[in-house]
Design an enzyme around this catalytic site. Structure first.
Site, short mmCIF file in Angstrom:
data_model
loop_
_atom_site.label_atom_id
_atom_site.label_comp_id
_atom_site.label_asym_id
_atom_site.label_seq_id
_atom_site.Cartn_x
_atom_site.Cartn_y
_atom_site.Cartn_z
N ARG A 91 0.84 -1.21 0.00
CA ARG A 91 0.00 0.00 0.00
C ARG A 91 0.87 1.25 0.00
NH1 ARG A 91 0.21 3.85 2.72
NH2 ARG A 91 0.00 2.80 4.70
N PHE B 183 8.95 10.37 -3.38
CA PHE B 183 8.65 11.71 -2.87
C PHE B 183 9.67 12.06 -1.81
CE2 PHE B 183 6.39 14.01 0.58
CZ PHE B 183 5.71 15.02 -0.08
N HIS C 290 15.70 16.67 9.49
CA HIS C 290 14.38 17.32 9.47
C HIS C 290 13.30 16.32 9.09
CE1 HIS C 290 17.33 20.58 8.94
NE2 HIS C 290 16.54 21.18 9.82
N ILE D 89 13.09 7.41 2.12
CA ILE D 89 12.22 7.66 0.97
C ILE D 89 11.73 6.34 0.36
CG2 ILE D 89 12.01 8.86 -1.24
CD1 ILE D 89 12.54 10.64 1.33
N GLN E 49 -13.86 -16.18 27.98
CA GLN E 49 -14.28 -14.77 28.03
C GLN E 49 -13.14 -13.80 27.67
OE1 GLN E 49 -16.07 -13.88 31.81
NE2 GLN E 49 -17.94 -15.02 31.34
N GLY F 77 2.04 -18.95 20.23
CA GLY F 77 3.34 -19.07 19.56
C GLY F 77 3.21 -18.95 18.05
N GLU G 42 4.40 9.97 7.52
CA GLU G 42 3.30 10.89 7.16
C GLU G 42 2.77 11.60 8.40
OE1 GLU G 42 1.70 11.07 4.02
OE2 GLU G 42 2.69 9.42 2.98
#
Ligand SMILES: Cc1cc2nc3c(=O)[nH]c(=O)nc-3n(C[C@H](O)[C@H](O)[C@H](O)COP(=O)(O)OP(=O)(O)OC[C@H]3O[C@@H](n4cnc5c(N)ncnc54)[C@H](O)[C@@H]3O)c2cc1C
Length: 392
Positions: free
Chosen positions: A97, A136, A143, A170, A287, A348, A371
């Site tokens: 993705r 991109f 930074h 990147i 439960q 496991g 992002e």
């Protein structure tokens, strides 16, 4: 790896909110992931290699520029279809993705929105078909959360620009033909430049030793006196708002994508809980295990509703950046928590590549960071509701 038996949870009948086109697009992506991604992805992740053979299939399901107009080779779909495609792909793997998100929202989007007609004609059809892949470059070694501090810069040399600096972390860098790079001009103003592989002084060393997004290639971008033709400048938007506009589109896709990863973990754990017997009964009958599953489906359903509504707002052109931040932060956090709980439910077996959960869990450690980190998105919401900036 186990066969892909995925069945998508839809606890609140959200399919009723989708159009026939949404469902067609979603189902095509789902089938493709089952057929072409699930059988191979674990092996590629273990090898830390991007499966380049799936590029054609990604293009085929409209994952490259889902909302880019058809005249430029895009699929011309709406924002909900775009989201559903991202959901289905990340159901398979967040790294795959990521490749599609970068191509669509971080490379095609700025060329479409900020580029010239010549740039659109030259790049978008090739990016939509996957003939060219893009990356991109915003983040730098010093930074990350504060991209406005970037030092990558270019000088006007009369007949070309001279680009210097470095970008880090990147996605797609090692194999991309095209890089949309954010750099400051001599006045310190941020502009986007299209840099092509093969330009002298431009290199893209791969980043190794990742425990996360292993099926996605990550690298650096190094610019050592790169001569960039003047026609490669994106002229129609400048300043930090330009890359942030791209991030809005990508973050929106991530909000959907994270639901896909969460659905896969929930579905796997649910099935396992009915099959795995301890103390003479299926573990799903205890439960404590039911609490985990009940909370997972509740959180998935809330995220689905949040994201569907955000899609409607995006279709109407009304979604704010802060609303997108909230969905990205909420849904990735939801998904990583579900992955951690689901992994425990498999005992496991949960740590092995027999099941997808551990891979999702490790992938989501990147998704919660890139992002805009989890904390940065919190600060965006805090700023939005108080009007007070807590960033600095
Ligand atoms: C696998 C992967 C792929 C990526 N792909 C891309 C890509 O394709 N293109 C691209 O440009 N970038 C990409 N990135 C970079 C990503 O966007 C950055 O890692 C992210 O923005 C965080 O920057 P940083 O890693 O420098 O962390 P830093 O900014 O150094 O942050 C470190 C920590 O400090 C916190 N922090 C920072 N500022 C504040 C503040 N004001 N208040 C409170 N806490 C703060 C952060 O939340 C974080 O927890 C990718 C990253 C990864 C891991």
């Amino acid at each position: 790896m186990k066969p892909d038996l995925f069945q998508a949870p839809d606890y609140y009948n959200l399919d009723e909110l989708l159009t026939d086109e949404h469902k067609l697009v979603r189902d095509a992506a789902r089938e493709w992931v089952k057929r072409d991604v699930s059988p191979i992805i674990e092996e590629y992740a273990q090898r830390a290699e991007f499966p380049e053979q799936i590029i054609e299939g990604l293009a085929g399901i409209g994952a490259f520029g889902p909302y880019i107009p058809e005249e430029y080779g895009g699929a011309g779909l709406d924002q909900i279809s775009y989201g559903l495609i991202m959901q289905e792909i990340e159901r398979g793997d967040s790294g795959v993705r990521s490749t599609a998100s970068v191509q669509s929202s971080l490379v095609m989007y700025p060329i479409w929105k900020y580029g010239t007609e010549e740039q659109r004609q030259k790049y978008l059809p090739k990016l939509a078909s996957g003939e060219w892949m893009g990356c991109f470059g915003l983040t730098e070694p010093d930074h990350g959360s504060n991209p406005g501090g970037m030092t990558t810069n270019y000088k006007d040399m009369g007949d070309h620009y001279l680009l210097n600096g470095a970008k880090m972390w990147i996605s797609n860098a090692p194999f991309a033909q095209v890089a949309v790079v954010w750099a400051k001009n001599e006045e310190g103003r941020i502009h986007g430049l299209i840099v092509e592989r093969g330009m002298e002084g431009f290199s893209t060393p791969e980043t190794h030793n990742k425990w996360s997004l292993r099926a996605s290639a990550t690298g650096e971008l190094i610019f050592d006196n790169v001569k960039v033709p003047k026609e490669n400048l994106l002229p129609n938007k400048t300043g930090l708002g330009a890359p942030l506009g791209c991030l809005d589109s990508a973050r929106y896709g991530i909000a959907w994508g994270a639901i896909g990863a969460a659905m896969d973990c929930y579905d796997t754990a649910l099935r396992y809980s009915k099959e795995r017997t301890q103390f003479g009964k299926p573990i799903g009958g205890f439960q404590l295990q039911q609490k985990k599953l009940a909370e997972m489906i509740t959180e998935i359903t809330k995220a689905q509703l949040l994201t569907w509504r955000l899609g409607v707002l995006r279709n109407e052109g009304k979604a704010t950046s802060a609303q997108i931040s909230m969905a990205k932060r909420n849904n990735v956090d939801m998904a990583i928590n579900i992955a951690r709980e689901a992994r425990q439910m498999l005992g496991g077996m949960g740590i092995t590549g027999e099941y997808s959960i551990m891979r999702h869990m490790m992938n989501l450690e990147s998704v919660i960071t890139y992002e805009g980190t989890h904390d940065i998105h919190l600060l965006i919401t805090g700023f939005d509701v108080t009007g007070l900036n807590a960033f600095k």
